[in-house]
Scaffold this active site. Structure first.
Site, mmCIF file in Angstrom:
data_model
loop_
_atom_site.group_PDB
_atom_site.id
_atom_site.type_symbol
_atom_site.label_atom_id
_atom_site.label_comp_id
_atom_site.label_asym_id
_atom_site.label_seq_id
_atom_site.Cartn_x
_atom_site.Cartn_y
_atom_site.Cartn_z
ATOM 1 N N ARG A 116 0.874 -1.174 0.000
ATOM 2 C CA ARG A 116 0.000 0.000 0.000
ATOM 3 C C ARG A 116 0.899 1.208 0.000
ATOM 4 O O ARG A 116 1.617 1.441 0.951
ATOM 5 C CB ARG A 116 -0.853 -0.002 1.272
ATOM 6 C CG ARG A 116 -2.276 -0.368 0.996
ATOM 7 C CD ARG A 116 -3.103 -0.220 2.238
ATOM 8 N NE ARG A 116 -2.796 1.005 2.958
ATOM 9 C CZ ARG A 116 -2.657 1.054 4.292
ATOM 10 N NH1 ARG A 116 -2.756 -0.013 5.013
ATOM 11 N NH2 ARG A 116 -2.411 2.208 4.888
ATOM 12 N N ARG B 173 -0.917 10.198 1.280
ATOM 13 C CA ARG B 173 -2.123 10.712 1.933
ATOM 14 C C ARG B 173 -2.607 11.966 1.229
ATOM 15 O O ARG B 173 -1.796 12.856 0.951
ATOM 16 C CB ARG B 173 -1.829 11.057 3.382
ATOM 17 C CG ARG B 173 -1.448 9.830 4.140
ATOM 18 C CD ARG B 173 -1.496 10.088 5.613
ATOM 19 N NE ARG B 173 -0.972 8.897 6.271
ATOM 20 C CZ ARG B 173 -0.293 8.909 7.391
ATOM 21 N NH1 ARG B 173 -0.076 10.059 7.989
ATOM 22 N NH2 ARG B 173 0.150 7.797 7.917
ATOM 23 N N ARG C 197 19.345 7.825 6.682
ATOM 24 C CA ARG C 197 18.687 8.806 7.550
ATOM 25 C C ARG C 197 19.619 9.228 8.682
ATOM 26 O O ARG C 197 20.621 8.560 8.966
ATOM 27 C CB ARG C 197 17.382 8.263 8.137
ATOM 28 C CG ARG C 197 17.541 6.975 8.913
ATOM 29 C CD ARG C 197 16.184 6.470 9.409
ATOM 30 N NE ARG C 197 16.298 5.214 10.115
ATOM 31 C CZ ARG C 197 15.308 4.589 10.744
ATOM 32 N NH1 ARG C 197 14.107 5.117 10.761
ATOM 33 N NH2 ARG C 197 15.504 3.437 11.362
ATOM 34 N N TYR D 64 10.530 -9.585 9.842
ATOM 35 C CA TYR D 64 10.553 -8.265 10.461
ATOM 36 C C TYR D 64 9.314 -8.158 11.336
ATOM 37 O O TYR D 64 8.199 -8.343 10.858
ATOM 38 C CB TYR D 64 10.570 -7.119 9.437
ATOM 39 C CG TYR D 64 10.488 -5.813 10.188
ATOM 40 C CD1 TYR D 64 11.628 -5.247 10.733
ATOM 41 C CD2 TYR D 64 9.258 -5.215 10.441
ATOM 42 C CE1 TYR D 64 11.551 -4.103 11.510
ATOM 43 C CE2 TYR D 64 9.172 -4.070 11.224
ATOM 44 C CZ TYR D 64 10.325 -3.517 11.749
ATOM 45 O OH TYR D 64 10.250 -2.391 12.533
ATOM 46 N N ASP E 219 7.359 -5.667 14.217
ATOM 47 C CA ASP E 219 7.308 -4.505 15.103
ATOM 48 C C ASP E 219 7.159 -4.979 16.549
ATOM 49 O O ASP E 219 6.770 -6.121 16.805
ATOM 50 C CB ASP E 219 6.132 -3.601 14.717
ATOM 51 C CG ASP E 219 6.529 -2.599 13.629
ATOM 52 O OD1 ASP E 219 7.714 -2.228 13.565
ATOM 53 O OD2 ASP E 219 5.643 -2.190 12.846
HETATM 54 C C1 FAD Z 1 16.456 -0.648 12.861
HETATM 55 C C2 FAD Z 1 15.193 -1.145 13.501
HETATM 56 C C3 FAD Z 1 14.245 -0.240 13.918
HETATM 57 C C4 FAD Z 1 13.081 -0.687 14.506
HETATM 58 N N1 FAD Z 1 12.146 0.240 14.871
HETATM 59 C C5 FAD Z 1 10.978 -0.178 15.403
HETATM 60 C C6 FAD Z 1 9.968 0.772 15.724
HETATM 61 O O1 FAD Z 1 10.125 1.984 15.532
HETATM 62 N N2 FAD Z 1 8.807 0.318 16.252
HETATM 63 C C7 FAD Z 1 8.577 -1.031 16.471
HETATM 64 O O2 FAD Z 1 7.488 -1.395 16.939
HETATM 65 N N3 FAD Z 1 9.539 -1.943 16.186
HETATM 66 C C8 FAD Z 1 10.721 -1.554 15.664
HETATM 67 N N4 FAD Z 1 11.694 -2.486 15.367
HETATM 68 C C9 FAD Z 1 11.462 -3.908 15.699
HETATM 69 C C10 FAD Z 1 11.981 -4.334 17.100
HETATM 70 O O3 FAD Z 1 13.371 -4.117 17.193
HETATM 71 C C11 FAD Z 1 11.624 -5.811 17.321
HETATM 72 O O4 FAD Z 1 10.224 -5.952 17.325
HETATM 73 C C12 FAD Z 1 12.143 -6.419 18.616
HETATM 74 O O5 FAD Z 1 13.504 -6.139 18.823
HETATM 75 C C13 FAD Z 1 11.957 -7.926 18.599
HETATM 76 O O6 FAD Z 1 12.314 -8.485 19.837
HETATM 77 P P1 FAD Z 1 12.897 -9.958 19.946
HETATM 78 O O7 FAD Z 1 12.955 -10.253 21.393
HETATM 79 O O8 FAD Z 1 12.134 -10.891 19.079
HETATM 80 O O9 FAD Z 1 14.355 -9.879 19.296
HETATM 81 P P2 FAD Z 1 15.675 -9.115 19.747
HETATM 82 O O10 FAD Z 1 15.343 -7.780 20.297
HETATM 83 O O11 FAD Z 1 16.601 -9.188 18.598
HETATM 84 O O12 FAD Z 1 16.246 -10.010 20.947
HETATM 85 C C14 FAD Z 1 16.910 -11.223 20.738
HETATM 86 C C15 FAD Z 1 18.022 -11.351 21.768
HETATM 87 O O13 FAD Z 1 18.557 -12.670 21.708
HETATM 88 C C16 FAD Z 1 19.927 -12.617 21.995
HETATM 89 N N5 FAD Z 1 20.538 -13.840 21.480
HETATM 90 C C17 FAD Z 1 20.528 -14.273 20.196
HETATM 91 N N6 FAD Z 1 21.169 -15.449 20.079
HETATM 92 C C18 FAD Z 1 21.593 -15.773 21.334
HETATM 93 C C19 FAD Z 1 22.308 -16.897 21.858
HETATM 94 N N7 FAD Z 1 22.693 -17.919 21.099
HETATM 95 N N8 FAD Z 1 22.593 -16.912 23.183
HETATM 96 C C20 FAD Z 1 22.194 -15.911 24.003
HETATM 97 N N9 FAD Z 1 21.503 -14.812 23.537
HETATM 98 C C21 FAD Z 1 21.200 -14.761 22.231
HETATM 99 C C22 FAD Z 1 20.383 -11.359 21.313
HETATM 100 O O14 FAD Z 1 21.583 -10.879 21.900
HETATM 101 C C23 FAD Z 1 19.198 -10.415 21.521
HETATM 102 O O15 FAD Z 1 19.398 -9.582 22.635
HETATM 103 C C24 FAD Z 1 12.847 -2.063 14.723
HETATM 104 C C25 FAD Z 1 13.812 -2.994 14.292
HETATM 105 C C26 FAD Z 1 14.953 -2.529 13.657
HETATM 106 C C27 FAD Z 1 15.919 -3.555 13.141
#
Ligand code: FAD
Length: 383
Positions: free
Chosen positions: A173, A177, A279, A348, A350
């Site tokens: 989409r 706007r 950015r 990906y 959020d």
């Molecule tokens: C650049 C960017 C911008 C973003 N901006 C937004 C936003 O504005 N709004 C929004 O809603 N979402 C945003 N997101 C998404 C958001 O970051 C994710 O939704 C969130 O981090 C997911 O959480 P998670 O716990 O699944 O993964 P993660 O936060 O990646 O946590 C996984 C953890 O596992 C650990 N790990 C991995 N393997 C191992 C291992 N073998 N042993 C021990 N530890 C390990 C890692 O160190 C990490 O800390 C963004 C993402 C990115 C990449």
């Protein structure tokens, strides 16, 4: 009966699932390879300026999911925040997402909404009946000028390939706007945790049944020590990359400091392909209720992710999906591991979707434990 579960990852996935299971009386160990909790949402106050820095890139919380909104508000005080993004393109500054102001400014017009619709239809390439690529999709809906200024260069820099090589689905989409609304997100609830995301996630993890071990990378052999493992690390990493590495884009954040207000907004995109970064984020504007003289900024450069880089955006093209299917098959053979979160399912996500999926995964575990049935490798299909 109480079980001992391991959460690999102290990001939102591990924290939310761990908390739910802990509250139900299970014993939880949370490990993370990093020195902090919070995963990629980690925030940290800069010692010099006092600015709250979004260490792995800017994070704005937005959702339509009332349960998720209530959940995060249990663990943090949220302040109102509207994400208003600007872009510098071809020597001028515009408002994003493309809205009536952008269109009128860009084309030197004073169009009203209905006139702007007709005007843009005149620009669109209607010979493209069924857009297959990102480029065709953009040309079909906004025409060449807006595509060049706002989508093309940014996309080349973000994905490292031509928009004609990317699927149309990336731009399903087109965010255009026909009014002056420059709020980047459509969601009902939007805000920022007053003390940052790490404080919120630390509070989620603060429970008598939860033990957190930082600086503790783990591998597959730990699974035998626990009744169940929730793994939020990279799915290919769990299997020692035995079938190859799933492709990601990584980000380099070039930090610089400034005295005063550098750019007047939190996020300034750069649409021109000649500018190497996508950015610049000025972190203090993510907390407009605070006041800091100094400023911390990140220039963000996207590139292919190498083995030692942090994986940020999954590429998920045909080749990656085929490799993912093979890893999903391997995961299905694990007996006490559930793959969760953005890396465990190679999507990906959020933050609100991550929390929603974590709440659902936690509930699925509690139900399975009660019924004595097996917990599946995935509670959300990665493909
Ligand atoms: C650049 C960017 C911008 C973003 N901006 C937004 C936003 O504005 N709004 C929004 O809603 N979402 C945003 N997101 C998404 C958001 O970051 C994710 O939704 C969130 O981090 C997911 O959480 P998670 O716990 O699944 O993964 P993660 O936060 O990646 O946590 C996984 C953890 O596992 C650990 N790990 C991995 N393997 C191992 C291992 N073998 N042993 C021990 N530890 C390990 C890692 O160190 C990490 O800390 C963004 C993402 C990115 C990449």
């Amino acid at each position: 009966m109480s079980k001992h579960c391991l959460m690999v990852g102290a990001g939102l996935s591990g924290a939310v699932i761990g908390r739910m299971l802990a509250e139900a009386g299970h014993r939880i160990t949370v490990v993370d390879a990093r020195a902090h909790v919070g995963g990629n949402c980690h925030t940290e106050r800069d010692a010099k300026s006092g600015v709250m820095v979004h260490v792995y890139g800017p994070h704005i919380f937005h959702t339509d999911d009332a349960e998720v909104w209530d959940y995060v508000n249990r663990f943090a005080a949220f302040r109102p925040y509207r994400n208003r993004v600007k872009t510098t393109s071809q020597g001028a500054v515009y408002s994003l997402p493309v809205n009536l102001h952008t269109i009128n400014q860009f084309f030197g017009q004073t169009l009203r909404p209905d006139e702007a619709r007709v005007f843009l239809e005149g620009k669109a390439d209607t010979s493209i009946a069924d857009p297959q690529t990102f480029e065709e999709q953009a040309l079909r809906f906004v025409g060449p000028e807006l595509y060049e200024a706002f989508f093309k260069g940014y996309t080349i820099k973000q994905w490292g390939c031509q928009p004609s090589e990317l699927p149309a689905s990336i731009l399903k989409r087109l965010p255009v706007r026909f009014n002056y609304d420059d709020n980047y997100f459509f969601h009902k609830f939007q805000g920022m945790p007053e003390e940052g995301y790490t404080a919120m996630i630390a509070k989620i993890l603060d429970h008598a049944n939860i033990e957190v071990k930082l600086d503790t990378p783990v591998s597959r052999d730990v699974a035998q020590d626990y009744d169940h493992v929730f793994y939020s690390g990279p799915i290919d990493g769990w299997f020692g990359y035995s079938l190859g590495r799933l492709g990601y884009r990584t980000l380099d954040f070039e930090r610089f400091d400034y005295q005063g207000d550098y750019q007047g907004c939190a996020v300034m995109n750069y649409g021109d392909v000649e500018v190497p970064y996508t950015r610049i984020t000025e972190h203090k504007h993510f907390a407009p209720w605070e006041s800091h003289e100094g400023s911390v900024l990140y220039k963000e450069v996207s590139r292919a992710c190498g083995p030692d880089d942090i994986p940020y955006y999954p590429i998920r093209q045909v080749a990656e999906k085929s490799m993912l299917a093979d890893y999903v098959a391997l995961a299905g053979q694990e007996t006490n591991v559930t793959f969760v979160g953005r890396l465990g399912t190679y999507r990906y996500l959020d933050m609100d979707v991550t929390i929603r999926e974590a709440l659902d995964a936690g509930r699925a575990f509690l139900k399975a434990a009660q019924e004595g049935s097996a917990m599946p490798a995935f509670t959300v299909a990665p493909l």
